[in-house]
Design a protein around this motif. Structure first.
Motif, PDB file in Angstrom:
ATOM      1  N   THR A   1     -49.022  97.963  58.538  1.00 54.74           N
ATOM      2  CA  THR A   1     -49.950  97.955  57.410  1.00 54.74           C
ATOM      3  C   THR A   1     -51.101  96.993  57.665  1.00 54.74           C
ATOM      4  OG1 THR A   1     -48.173  98.511  55.881  1.00 54.74           O
ATOM      5  CG2 THR A   1     -50.149  97.528  54.925  1.00 54.74           C
ATOM      6  N   THR A   2     -50.784  95.826  58.176  1.00 51.88           N
ATOM      7  CA  THR A   2     -51.810  94.831  58.490  1.00 51.88           C
ATOM      8  C   THR A   2     -52.745  95.345  59.579  1.00 51.88           C
ATOM      9  OG1 THR A   2     -50.277  93.069  57.882  1.00 51.88           O
ATOM     10  CG2 THR A   2     -52.182  92.442  59.223  1.00 51.88           C
TER      11      THR A   2
ATOM     12  N   ARG B   1     -53.392  98.455  60.300  1.00 54.00           N
ATOM     13  CA  ARG B   1     -54.215  99.545  59.748  1.00 54.00           C
ATOM     14  C   ARG B   1     -55.480  98.968  59.100  1.00 54.00           C
ATOM     15  NH1 ARG B   1     -54.130 104.863  57.453  1.00 54.00           N
ATOM     16  NH2 ARG B   1     -52.270 105.379  58.628  1.00 54.00           N
ATOM     17  N   ASP B   2     -55.311  97.947  58.287  1.00 55.65           N
ATOM     18  CA  ASP B   2     -56.464  97.311  57.641  1.00 55.65           C
ATOM     19  C   ASP B   2     -57.382  96.664  58.677  1.00 55.65           C
ATOM     20  OD1 ASP B   2     -55.446  98.117  55.194  1.00 55.65           O
ATOM     21  OD2 ASP B   2     -54.516  96.174  54.766  1.00 55.65           O
TER      22      ASP B   2
ATOM     23  N   ARG C   1     -59.491  99.240  60.634  1.00 54.50           N
ATOM     24  CA  ARG C   1     -60.658  99.675  59.852  1.00 54.50           C
ATOM     25  C   ARG C   1     -61.783  98.652  59.994  1.00 54.50           C
ATOM     26  NH1 ARG C   1     -56.745 101.153  55.322  1.00 54.50           N
ATOM     27  NH2 ARG C   1     -56.659 103.412  55.399  1.00 54.50           N
TER      28      ARG C   1
ATOM     29  N   ASP D   1     -60.836 106.236  59.604  1.00 58.09           N
ATOM     30  CA  ASP D   1     -59.579 106.610  58.949  1.00 58.09           C
ATOM     31  C   ASP D   1     -58.929 107.836  59.593  1.00 58.09           C
ATOM     32  OD1 ASP D   1     -59.581 104.523  57.177  1.00 58.09           O
ATOM     33  OD2 ASP D   1     -60.153 105.712  55.435  1.00 58.09           O
TER      34      ASP D   1
END
Length: 163
Positions: A40-41, A43-44, A47, A53
């Motif tokens: 999750t970290t 992924r951010d 970006r 995306d």
């Protein structure tokens, strides 16, 4: 991934032969929950360094397979293992370095990633064995080395090039 490998602080622009490069570093706890939080970290963070995306799922899939293999095999006997990840967004793609201090890969090399037999009755389909096939299909220029007591996996993904 440590600074001595040439990685700047997370999200900091750097220069590679006169070309702007964005980098990201992260330490992931080598537990199933740590992998979930790490992905999750990342992924951010991806970006933030310019990965679209639409390109995130393939990067996340490869990293999830690698992280889970490290947790299940390389660091299975460790309670406080860490997976160090470095990512560099360059003109020829996203370079990823994954390092851990777990057990070495069998025979000192990553699996070939051959597709398991799927032309069998449904009840005989394998439950696993697809991870390295997926990694090999999506990652390029993959190398594995054992440096002292560390496993070092380096590869490139054809994402983040603005194409």
């Amino acid at each position: 991934m440590r600074a001595e490998r040439g990685f700047a602080p997370p999200g900091a622009p750097a220069t590679l032969s006169g070309v702007s490069v964005k980098e990201l570093r992260l330490d992931v706890s080598a537990t199933p929950y740590g992998v979930q939080i790490g992905l999750t970290t990342l992924r951010d963070g991806l970006r933030g360094i310019g990965i679209d995306d639409s390109e995130l799922p393939s990067v996340e899939l490869v990293l999830a397979e690698i992280f889970n293999n490290i947790v299940e095999h390389a660091l299975a006997e460790t309670e406080d293992g860490v997976i160090e990840v470095g990512l560099q967004c360059t003109p020829n793609g996203l370079w990823i370095t994954v390092e851990d201090d777990g057990n070495p890969m069998p025979d000192g090399k990553p699996p070939l990633g051959l597709l398991p037999a799927v032309d069998v009755p449904v009840c005989d389909l394998p439950e696993g064995g697809f991870g390295w096939f997926l990694i090999r299909e999506l990652a390029h220029d993959l190398t594995y080395t054992r440096e002292g007591d560390k496993n070092l996996l380096v590869f490139r993904m054809a994402v983040g090039r603005g194409e």
